[in-house]
Design a protein around this motif. Structure first.
Motif, PDB file in Angstrom:
ATOM      1  N   LEU A 102       0.814  -1.215   0.000  1.00 40.89           N
ATOM      2  CA  LEU A 102       0.000   0.000   0.000  1.00 40.89           C
ATOM      3  C   LEU A 102       0.847   1.265   0.000  1.00 40.89           C
ATOM      4  O   LEU A 102       0.395   2.322  -0.454  1.00 40.89           O
ATOM      5  CB  LEU A 102      -0.965  -0.014   1.179  1.00 40.89           C
ATOM      6  CG  LEU A 102      -2.222  -0.846   0.890  1.00 40.89           C
ATOM      7  CD1 LEU A 102      -2.966  -1.205   2.153  1.00 40.89           C
ATOM      8  CD2 LEU A 102      -3.135  -0.101  -0.079  1.00 40.89           C
ATOM      9  N   ALA A 103       2.070   1.178   0.470  1.00 42.31           N
ATOM     10  CA  ALA A 103       2.977   2.324   0.354  1.00 42.31           C
ATOM     11  C   ALA A 103       3.332   2.549  -1.116  1.00 42.31           C
ATOM     12  O   ALA A 103       3.314   3.688  -1.606  1.00 42.31           O
ATOM     13  CB  ALA A 103       4.240   2.092   1.188  1.00 42.31           C
ATOM     14  N   GLU A 104       3.649   1.457  -1.813  1.00 44.64           N
ATOM     15  CA  GLU A 104       3.959   1.584  -3.233  1.00 44.64           C
ATOM     16  C   GLU A 104       2.718   2.016  -4.020  1.00 44.64           C
ATOM     17  O   GLU A 104       2.805   2.853  -4.918  1.00 44.64           O
ATOM     18  CB  GLU A 104       4.482   0.262  -3.782  1.00 44.64           C
ATOM     19  CG  GLU A 104       5.918  -0.019  -3.401  1.00 44.64           C
ATOM     20  CD  GLU A 104       6.577  -1.018  -4.329  1.00 44.64           C
ATOM     21  OE1 GLU A 104       5.904  -1.510  -5.260  1.00 44.64           O
ATOM     22  OE2 GLU A 104       7.767  -1.313  -4.126  1.00 44.64           O
ATOM     23  N   ALA A 105       1.582   1.446  -3.684  1.00 40.90           N
ATOM     24  CA  ALA A 105       0.349   1.806  -4.383  1.00 40.90           C
ATOM     25  C   ALA A 105       0.030   3.282  -4.192  1.00 40.90           C
ATOM     26  O   ALA A 105      -0.449   3.951  -5.124  1.00 40.90           O
ATOM     27  CB  ALA A 105      -0.808   0.943  -3.873  1.00 40.90           C
ATOM     28  N   THR A 106       0.298   3.793  -2.998  1.00 42.15           N
ATOM     29  CA  THR A 106       0.079   5.219  -2.740  1.00 42.15           C
ATOM     30  C   THR A 106       0.922   6.071  -3.673  1.00 42.15           C
ATOM     31  O   THR A 106       0.431   7.049  -4.268  1.00 42.15           O
ATOM     32  CB  THR A 106       0.421   5.554  -1.279  1.00 42.15           C
ATOM     33  OG1 THR A 106      -0.491   4.876  -0.411  1.00 42.15           O
ATOM     34  CG2 THR A 106       0.332   7.055  -1.021  1.00 42.15           C
ATOM     35  N   GLY A 107       2.198   5.704  -3.824  1.00 45.48           N
ATOM     36  CA  GLY A 107       3.078   6.458  -4.710  1.00 45.48           C
ATOM     37  C   GLY A 107       2.628   6.415  -6.153  1.00 45.48           C
ATOM     38  O   GLY A 107       2.628   7.438  -6.855  1.00 45.48           O
ATOM     39  N   VAL A 108       2.211   5.231  -6.589  1.00 44.53           N
ATOM     40  CA  VAL A 108       1.754   5.080  -7.971  1.00 44.53           C
ATOM     41  C   VAL A 108       0.501   5.907  -8.216  1.00 44.53           C
ATOM     42  O   VAL A 108       0.392   6.622  -9.218  1.00 44.53           O
ATOM     43  CB  VAL A 108       1.481   3.592  -8.291  1.00 44.53           C
ATOM     44  CG1 VAL A 108       0.839   3.452  -9.660  1.00 44.53           C
ATOM     45  CG2 VAL A 108       2.775   2.793  -8.239  1.00 44.53           C
ATOM     46  N   LYS A 109      -0.454   5.829  -7.293  1.00 42.58           N
ATOM     47  CA  LYS A 109      -1.719   6.541  -7.483  1.00 42.58           C
ATOM     48  C   LYS A 109      -1.526   8.050  -7.432  1.00 42.58           C
ATOM     49  O   LYS A 109      -2.159   8.793  -8.201  1.00 42.58           O
ATOM     50  CB  LYS A 109      -2.726   6.110  -6.409  1.00 42.58           C
ATOM     51  CG  LYS A 109      -4.117   6.702  -6.584  1.00 42.58           C
ATOM     52  CD  LYS A 109      -4.816   6.186  -7.832  1.00 42.58           C
ATOM     53  CE  LYS A 109      -6.242   6.705  -7.933  1.00 42.58           C
ATOM     54  NZ  LYS A 109      -6.951   6.159  -9.108  1.00 42.58           N
ATOM     55  N   ARG A 110      -0.640   8.503  -6.561  1.00 36.06           N
ATOM     56  CA  ARG A 110      -0.412   9.957  -6.495  1.00 36.06           C
ATOM     57  C   ARG A 110       0.312  10.461  -7.738  1.00 36.06           C
ATOM     58  O   ARG A 110       0.084  11.592  -8.183  1.00 36.06           O
ATOM     59  CB  ARG A 110       0.374  10.296  -5.231  1.00 36.06           C
ATOM     60  CG  ARG A 110      -0.429  10.109  -3.952  1.00 36.06           C
ATOM     61  CD  ARG A 110       0.290  10.658  -2.748  1.00 36.06           C
ATOM     62  NE  ARG A 110      -0.504  10.490  -1.526  1.00 36.06           N
ATOM     63  CZ  ARG A 110      -0.232  11.104  -0.384  1.00 36.06           C
ATOM     64  NH1 ARG A 110       0.819  11.919  -0.305  1.00 36.06           N
ATOM     65  NH2 ARG A 110      -0.990  10.911   0.686  1.00 36.06           N
ATOM     66  N   ALA A 111       1.190   9.614  -8.283  1.00 38.96           N
ATOM     67  CA  ALA A 111       1.908  10.004  -9.498  1.00 38.96           C
ATOM     68  C   ALA A 111       1.028   9.897 -10.736  1.00 38.96           C
ATOM     69  O   ALA A 111       1.133  10.706 -11.656  1.00 38.96           O
ATOM     70  CB  ALA A 111       3.155   9.140  -9.678  1.00 38.96           C
ATOM     71  N   ARG A 112       0.135   8.884 -10.717  1.00 38.18           N
ATOM     72  CA  ARG A 112      -0.754   8.666 -11.865  1.00 38.18           C
ATOM     73  C   ARG A 112      -2.193   8.521 -11.382  1.00 38.18           C
ATOM     74  O   ARG A 112      -2.755   7.436 -11.353  1.00 38.18           O
ATOM     75  CB  ARG A 112      -0.333   7.421 -12.648  1.00 38.18           C
ATOM     76  CG  ARG A 112       1.009   7.526 -13.345  1.00 38.18           C
ATOM     77  CD  ARG A 112       1.005   8.618 -14.413  1.00 38.18           C
ATOM     78  NE  ARG A 112      -0.054   8.449 -15.394  1.00 38.18           N
ATOM     79  CZ  ARG A 112       0.082   7.734 -16.522  1.00 38.18           C
ATOM     80  NH1 ARG A 112       1.232   7.142 -16.801  1.00 38.18           N
ATOM     81  NH2 ARG A 112      -0.912   7.641 -17.382  1.00 38.18           N
ATOM     82  N   PRO A 113      -2.816   9.624 -10.973  1.00 34.81           N
ATOM     83  CA  PRO A 113      -4.196   9.560 -10.466  1.00 34.81           C
ATOM     84  C   PRO A 113      -5.205   9.092 -11.502  1.00 34.81           C
ATOM     85  O   PRO A 113      -6.339   8.737 -11.147  1.00 34.81           O
ATOM     86  CB  PRO A 113      -4.477  10.999 -10.022  1.00 34.81           C
ATOM     87  CG  PRO A 113      -3.500  11.835 -10.790  1.00 34.81           C
ATOM     88  CD  PRO A 113      -2.277  10.997 -10.953  1.00 34.81           C
TER      89      PRO A 113
END
Length: 251
Positions: free
Chosen positions: A75-86
């Motif tokens: 979920l830490a990685e998913a957070t980064g991905v989603k914030r970078a590519r909403p």
């Protein structure tokens, strides 16, 4: 002329050898995810953050973009991905040890922040891939390789009720617990996963589904007996149901 009523989802790879143990419910859960990715037209925009454990092989079966996270950090990685590519649809597929033990901080804080993500957690009350050790959801009295006399409260404390904890987080939009022990419950599980996906698409916050699953190999049971254990033992502690759904208030 015959009508086709069942087919392999496009989001499920057809060239991969099945690697889960016989009778394991991971195969059913991954299949449900693939069906929904097709039905909701998410295949081309989906990104999976895969965890460590039996759940990690989801990226072998799902025909979508995926990244692998260190143990507990999905979920830490998913957070980064989603914030970078909403614009992308980002979700995790994790086991209970990954989500609720080594990754508990990452999981809770993603929910507390209201990250616009979807998370699926398979609860089989044990560390399946590494040999059946006691995990965060191991039931009281359950024998594992590291609790040979059973989980006792004085030494290990109580198992964590994940869906209830996630529901308490203010950033959570949806939290539910489901099971895969019967056809009826499989249909309910699919509906819950769909809702967790929908709240992300609507930008409402964190969507979560805990899935009660078998582990016949480490439980040393037949698949049939394992599903009986889910019904007769697991559901008494981990009661299926929807624990939070903010869309009910919105509608």
């Amino acid at each position: 002329m015959a009508t086709q009523v069942f087919k392999i989802p496009d989001s499920l790879r057809k060239d991969v050898k099945y690697s889960f143990c016989p009778g394991c419910d991971h195969g059913v859960a991954v299949r449900l995810v693939a069906e929904l990715l097709d039905e909701m037209n998410l295949k081309e925009k989906a990104i999976l953050a895969a965890s460590i454990g039996c759940s990690v092989t989801a990226y072998d079966f799902l025909n979508i973009d995926s990244i692998e996270a260190p143990h507990g950090r999905a979920l830490a990685e998913a957070t980064g991905v989603k914030r970078a590519r909403p614009d992308k649809f980002v979700f995790t597929y994790q086991g209970d040890g990954d989500f609720a033990s080594i990754g508990l901080a990452e999981s809770l804080h993603a929910a507390l922040r209201g990250e616009n993500l979807s998370a699926i957690c398979i609860n089989n009350t044990t560390y399946g891939m590494t040999g059946g050790q006691l995990g965060p959801t191991t039931l009281v009295g359950q024998v594992t390789t590291t609790s040979p006399t059973g989980r006792n409260l004085e030494y290990y404390g109580y198992p964590i009720k994940i869906a209830e904890h996630i529901a308490l987080c203010d950033g959570t939009a949806f939290s539910a617990r489901v099971s895969l022990d019967t056809v009826q419950n499989i249909k309910k599980a699919k509906a819950a996963i769909k809702k967790a996906f929908e709240v992300q698409l609507k930008g409402l916050g964190f969507g979560f589904v805990e899935i009660l699953s078998t582990c016949p190999t480490n439980w040393k049971m037949t698949p049939e007996k394992a599903h009986e254990r889910v019904r007769d033992e697991m559901m008494k502690t981990f009661i299926p149901g929807v624990y939070k759904d903010i869309t009910a208030d919105i509608n």
